[in-house]
Design a protein around this motif. Sequence first.
Motif, PDB file in Angstrom:
ATOM      1  N   LEU A  89      13.499 -40.123  -6.022  1.00 23.71           N
ATOM      2  CA  LEU A  89      12.168 -40.114  -5.824  1.00 23.71           C
ATOM      3  C   LEU A  89      11.755 -39.516  -7.452  1.00 23.71           C
ATOM      4  N   ARG A  90      12.515 -39.300  -8.225  1.00 20.49           N
ATOM      5  CA  ARG A  90      12.405 -39.016  -9.679  1.00 20.49           C
ATOM      6  C   ARG A  90      12.117 -40.620 -10.660  1.00 20.49           C
ATOM      7  N   MET A  91      12.476 -41.485 -10.136  1.00 21.88           N
ATOM      8  CA  MET A  91      12.374 -42.787 -10.574  1.00 21.88           C
ATOM      9  C   MET A  91      11.031 -43.006 -10.948  1.00 21.88           C
ATOM     10  N   SER A  92      10.809 -43.937 -12.128  1.00 21.08           N
ATOM     11  CA  SER A  92       9.377 -44.453 -12.339  1.00 21.08           C
ATOM     12  C   SER A  92       9.113 -45.722 -11.591  1.00 21.08           C
ATOM     13  N   ALA A  93       7.758 -46.108 -11.530  1.00 19.23           N
ATOM     14  CA  ALA A  93       7.490 -47.467 -10.753  1.00 19.23           C
ATOM     15  C   ALA A  93       8.410 -48.549 -11.103  1.00 19.23           C
ATOM     16  N   ASP A  94       8.595 -48.523 -12.637  1.00 19.46           N
ATOM     17  CA  ASP A  94       9.447 -49.719 -13.286  1.00 19.46           C
ATOM     18  C   ASP A  94      10.712 -49.754 -12.919  1.00 19.46           C
TER      19      ASP A  94
END
Length: 379
Positions: free
Chosen positions: A257-262
């Motif tokens: 969940l903490r990942m960025s969109a990229d």
Amino acid sequence: MTSEPLQTDTRERDAIDALSDSTSEASLRRSVERSEQIWDDLAEHPDRYRMLTGDRPTGHLHLGHYFGSLRNRVALQDQGVDTWVLIADYQVITDRDTVDSIQERVFSLLTDYLAVGIDPARTTIFAHSQVPSLNQLVLPFLSLVTDSELRRNPTVKAEQEATGGRPMTGLMLTYPVHQAADILFCKANVVPVGKDQLPHLEQTRVVARRFDERYGRAGEGTTPVFPAPDALLSEVPNLLGTDGQKMSKSRGNVIELRMSADETARAIKKAVTDADRHITYDPTGRPEVSNLVLLASLTTGRDPEAIAEEIGDGGSGTLKRVVTEAVNEHLAPVRARRAELEADPAELRRVLAEGNAHANEVAEATLDEVREAMQMVYA
């Protein structure tokens, strides 16, 4: 009151044996039927229920957690159920030698909880290690179970088989009793679990019954110290990891969940598919492709068959683009809220401190009841 040898009645022994061996269809059917009754009643009378659930801070939460449990917690909270969420930091050391990064992971869990909509004004969020009276309940509870019962627990058995000859820790052996204390200290009467976790809950129910039978609060017309909690079962989507294997933090095949969109786009781009360009939804015959279709379905609310038909001959490239857009759009508000929370660590500490304080109040009151029932009040 004189001490009596611990007795296991036939009902309890059959329940634990049957569930631990996953052979009792009758026991499973009763659990499913009872869960369905609770879901029906909960819709009308949410105030009758206190729910406890939680996570071990062994890594960062991912989409499997989100669709498997987090969304359901928010829904139950919003329905008016008294919701308790445990950050089980003590349980990290049941099977691990170190607690590296545990503080960062505890606050990462908390950040995810708040970002997805868990509201500390309506949900008590607390950390295991910060509630001494909860953990003190483990001592009397240990006197209510036998060594053989603990060793038959599926999690304990699996750990024993996986040690490769390494001695199992005492904390791992008593893990089911610690879980019982987690549930019973706040007198939760419903616990969201999967079918594979029913043996843990049955052990908790046995502890609750035995305590009241042994210490005199189970007679006619009396109120037991502990309610026997029921399982709250629900269908959990069977999401695979990006490598087509079981989703697992340790495998590195998850979308956190903490990942960025990229970062999410890169993870989905590397996801395993197959050689057939025509996209279909066939979880049995094409699990990897179907897993991506399911992810698009879960994040858009659309039917997976319709999504697959729409992509058609677009191939895996189109499928991954559709999934990436759907996931990133769905998680955009979660990520925005998460960024706000990360920028305010003082607020995170305040939320956890308040949750810990509330949990301590409840735990101390429960421990007082336990001491009174055990005739261990000396002042």
